[in-house]
Design a protein around this motif. Structure first.
Motif, PDB file in Angstrom:
ATOM      1  N   ALA A 117      -2.506  -5.268   3.116  1.00 10.25           N
ATOM      2  CA  ALA A 117      -3.981  -5.577   3.711  1.00 10.25           C
ATOM      3  C   ALA A 117      -4.864  -4.810   2.945  1.00 10.25           C
ATOM      4  O   ALA A 117      -4.614  -3.995   1.892  1.00 10.25           O
ATOM      5  CB  ALA A 117      -4.204  -4.970   5.073  1.00 10.25           C
ATOM      6  N   GLN A 118      -6.354  -5.143   2.923  1.00 13.62           N
ATOM      7  CA  GLN A 118      -7.342  -4.540   2.308  1.00 13.62           C
ATOM      8  C   GLN A 118      -8.198  -4.104   3.013  1.00 13.62           C
ATOM      9  O   GLN A 118      -9.408  -3.837   2.646  1.00 13.62           O
ATOM     10  CB  GLN A 118      -7.845  -5.629   1.052  1.00 13.62           C
ATOM     11  CG  GLN A 118      -6.773  -6.130  -0.085  1.00 13.62           C
ATOM     12  CD  GLN A 118      -7.480  -6.916  -0.917  1.00 13.62           C
ATOM     13  OE1 GLN A 118      -8.334  -8.046  -0.541  1.00 13.62           O
ATOM     14  NE2 GLN A 118      -7.011  -7.039  -1.987  1.00 13.62           N
ATOM     15  N   SER A 307      -8.862  -9.178   4.590  1.00 15.99           N
ATOM     16  CA  SER A 307      -9.506  -8.611   5.634  1.00 15.99           C
ATOM     17  C   SER A 307     -10.416  -9.465   6.222  1.00 15.99           C
ATOM     18  O   SER A 307     -10.500 -10.625   5.791  1.00 15.99           O
ATOM     19  CB  SER A 307     -10.390  -7.211   5.153  1.00 15.99           C
ATOM     20  OG  SER A 307     -11.562  -7.584   4.379  1.00 15.99           O
ATOM     21  N   ALA A 308     -11.066  -9.044   7.488  1.00 16.33           N
ATOM     22  CA  ALA A 308     -12.076  -9.913   8.241  1.00 16.33           C
ATOM     23  C   ALA A 308     -13.466  -9.962   7.526  1.00 16.33           C
ATOM     24  O   ALA A 308     -14.265 -10.667   7.871  1.00 16.33           O
ATOM     25  CB  ALA A 308     -12.337  -9.328   9.605  1.00 16.33           C
ATOM     26  N   ARG A 330      -7.799 -13.351   5.373  1.00 14.68           N
ATOM     27  CA  ARG A 330      -6.763 -13.169   6.218  1.00 14.68           C
ATOM     28  C   ARG A 330      -6.229 -11.817   6.470  1.00 14.68           C
ATOM     29  O   ARG A 330      -6.377 -11.000   5.874  1.00 14.68           O
ATOM     30  CB  ARG A 330      -5.322 -13.885   5.579  1.00 14.68           C
ATOM     31  CG  ARG A 330      -5.336 -15.328   4.837  1.00 14.68           C
ATOM     32  CD  ARG A 330      -5.696 -16.201   5.929  1.00 14.68           C
ATOM     33  NE  ARG A 330      -4.431 -16.142   7.256  1.00 14.68           N
ATOM     34  CZ  ARG A 330      -3.362 -16.805   7.320  1.00 14.68           C
ATOM     35  NH1 ARG A 330      -2.988 -17.759   6.252  1.00 14.68           N
ATOM     36  NH2 ARG A 330      -2.505 -16.754   8.403  1.00 14.68           N
ATOM     37  N   THR A 331      -5.931 -11.500   7.954  1.00 17.63           N
ATOM     38  CA  THR A 331      -6.020 -10.083   8.373  1.00 17.63           C
ATOM     39  C   THR A 331      -4.715  -9.921   8.802  1.00 17.63           C
ATOM     40  O   THR A 331      -3.736 -10.665   9.041  1.00 17.63           O
ATOM     41  CB  THR A 331      -7.093 -10.066   9.415  1.00 17.63           C
ATOM     42  OG1 THR A 331      -6.412 -10.927  10.659  1.00 17.63           O
ATOM     43  CG2 THR A 331      -8.365 -10.452   8.970  1.00 17.63           C
ATOM     44  N   GLY A 332      -4.406  -8.723   9.163  1.00 18.47           N
ATOM     45  CA  GLY A 332      -3.096  -8.216   9.940  1.00 18.47           C
ATOM     46  C   GLY A 332      -1.808  -8.272   8.857  1.00 18.47           C
ATOM     47  O   GLY A 332      -0.762  -8.126   9.493  1.00 18.47           O
ATOM     48  N   GLY A 333      -2.198  -8.370   7.902  1.00 20.90           N
ATOM     49  CA  GLY A 333      -1.056  -8.294   6.868  1.00 20.90           C
ATOM     50  C   GLY A 333      -0.386  -9.639   6.193  1.00 20.90           C
ATOM     51  O   GLY A 333       0.359  -9.773   5.528  1.00 20.90           O
ATOM     52  N   VAL A 334      -1.368 -10.650   6.712  1.00 19.75           N
ATOM     53  CA  VAL A 334      -0.879 -11.960   6.168  1.00 19.75           C
ATOM     54  C   VAL A 334      -1.686 -12.042   4.837  1.00 19.75           C
ATOM     55  O   VAL A 334      -2.641 -11.885   4.730  1.00 19.75           O
ATOM     56  CB  VAL A 334      -1.463 -12.965   7.106  1.00 19.75           C
ATOM     57  CG1 VAL A 334      -1.281 -14.395   6.423  1.00 19.75           C
ATOM     58  CG2 VAL A 334      -0.957 -12.969   8.488  1.00 19.75           C
ATOM     59  N   VAL A 335      -0.865 -12.408   3.855  1.00 22.22           N
ATOM     60  CA  VAL A 335      -1.356 -12.728   2.516  1.00 22.22           C
ATOM     61  C   VAL A 335      -1.915 -13.985   2.171  1.00 22.22           C
ATOM     62  O   VAL A 335      -1.271 -15.155   2.485  1.00 22.22           O
ATOM     63  CB  VAL A 335      -0.275 -12.384   1.445  1.00 22.22           C
ATOM     64  CG1 VAL A 335      -0.580 -12.371  -0.065  1.00 22.22           C
ATOM     65  CG2 VAL A 335       0.316 -10.964   1.660  1.00 22.22           C
TER      66      VAL A 335
END
Length: 354
Positions: A117-118, A307-308, A330-335
């Motif tokens: 994530a970022q 990130s959001a 994308r959030t939550g660790g989704v690339v």
């Protein structure tokens, strides 16, 4: 030079050793635990000291103590552990102590997960602890770039007497790529006559503290820090501009997301859509110049983040209303994938996919 195949976390550690770091205090947390394990083995081989602290809070305060003696010192963590370090980081800034802190970001908030994530962007660029401060933040996009930026991080830390953050995501920490190392020499490092190395022959005792009970004196110190931050903004901006000269649309991405975005740009250009990329390498100071140079010529910017939407605020400030700023995240660790970014370009451009 011979290239070696290494994991990202281990590259950060070895690059730090080549930069002259001999002291490391940390605590294992996924997805950066390999960095801690590598330092535990490597530092004794070069006459250094590794200590696994009992917590992230203890680790950052050990860094504070070592930094006060003028040595090159480092710690690392991932998002929840990095949050625990914030008070100590504020102490480092207030006391003007150089150190390098690595954050391999994972999904959040809370304990989240161990995926890339970022979403720590706000925390690292806006001053995650108390007080008015900034910290230089470097965001590599490849393992070879880690080698260069780790050296830069230690040099910047010594040059300005400040902590410096290296920020990557879990993907950067876990991926493997061939890299080559080199023995780099510190650049223009001033004499550390402020360091607490004893009183014999160095002009008397030294006091390092961030406590100042007099309001006027603390304000004076804050003015001094703000002047230093201004210097850093003038001298330490880093970015990459790709295919921006004729671009109608410009993607803005950092770290590993920028690598994915690059492939989407190539595909869009094959379809006749002129797209470029601005990749901030220093997240703070944020690179405003490439936006000033392009904002009156492009139709839109598209910020792409894991990130959001956090860096988008700095992009909007740099664009200053001259052009629209769109977002894909994308959030939550989704690339995000190349195809997703490509479809976002098509959507913003109002084109029809061939």
């Amino acid at each position: 030079m011979v290239k070696v195949l290494m994991k990202g976390n281990e590259v950060i550690a070895e690059a730090a050793v080549h930069a002259g770091c001999k002291y490391f205090f940390g605590y294992p947390i996924t997805p950066q635990s390999e960095l801690v394990a590598y330092m535990a083995k490597r530092l004794p081989e070069v006459g250094g000291l590794f200590l696994q602290a009992e917590s992230e809070i203890a680790a950052i305060n050990m860094v504070y103590g070592a930094a006060g003696t003028g040595v090159r010192v480092m710690t690392s963590s991932s998002s929840p552990g990095f949050s625990l370090k914030q008070e100590g980081i504020s102490f480092l800034v207030g006391s003007e102590l150089p150190a390098v802190i690595c954050n391999i970001v994972r999904g959040g908030p809370g304990l989240g997960n161990i995926q890339p994530a970022q979403s720590d962007y706000f925390q690292v660029t806006k001053g995650g602890g108390h007080g008015d401060y900034h910290i230089p933040v470097l965001a590599p996009a490849s393992l070879q770039e880690i080698v260069d930026l780790t050296q830069d991080a230690f040099d910047i830390a010594d040059r300005y007497r400040t902590p410096v953050i290296i920020m990557g995501d879990g993907m950067l920490g876990q991926m493997m790529e061939p890299v080559e190392f080199y023995e780099a020499k510190p650049k223009e490092v001033p004499k550390k006559d402020w360091a607490t190395t004893g009183t014999r022959g160095d002009g008397g005792p030294k006091i390092i503290t961030s406590l100042e009970l007099n309001a006027e004196s603390l304000e004076k110190h804050n003015h001094h820090l703000q002047a230093k931050f201004k210097q850093i903004k003038e001298n330490e901006v880093r970015f990459e501009a790709y295919e921006t000269e004729d671009a109608d649309y410009i993607l803005v991405a950092f770290g590993t997301v920028a690598r994915i975005a690059m492939n989407a740009i190539r595909k869009a250009r094959q379809e006749g859509i002129k797209v470029g990329l601005i990749r901030p390498i220093s997240l703070w100071p944020f690179p405003e110049k490439p936006f000033i140079d392009t904002r009156d010529k492009v139709k839109s910017y598209i910020t792409v983040e894991m990130s959001a939407g956090q860096m988008i605020e700095d992009v909007r400030l740099a664009v200053n209303g001259h052009a629209p700023v769109d977002f894909f995240g994308r959030t939550g660790g989704v690339v995000p994938t190349q195809e997703e970014i490509y479809h976002k370009i098509i959507s913003v451009a109002g084109g029809v996919e061939v």
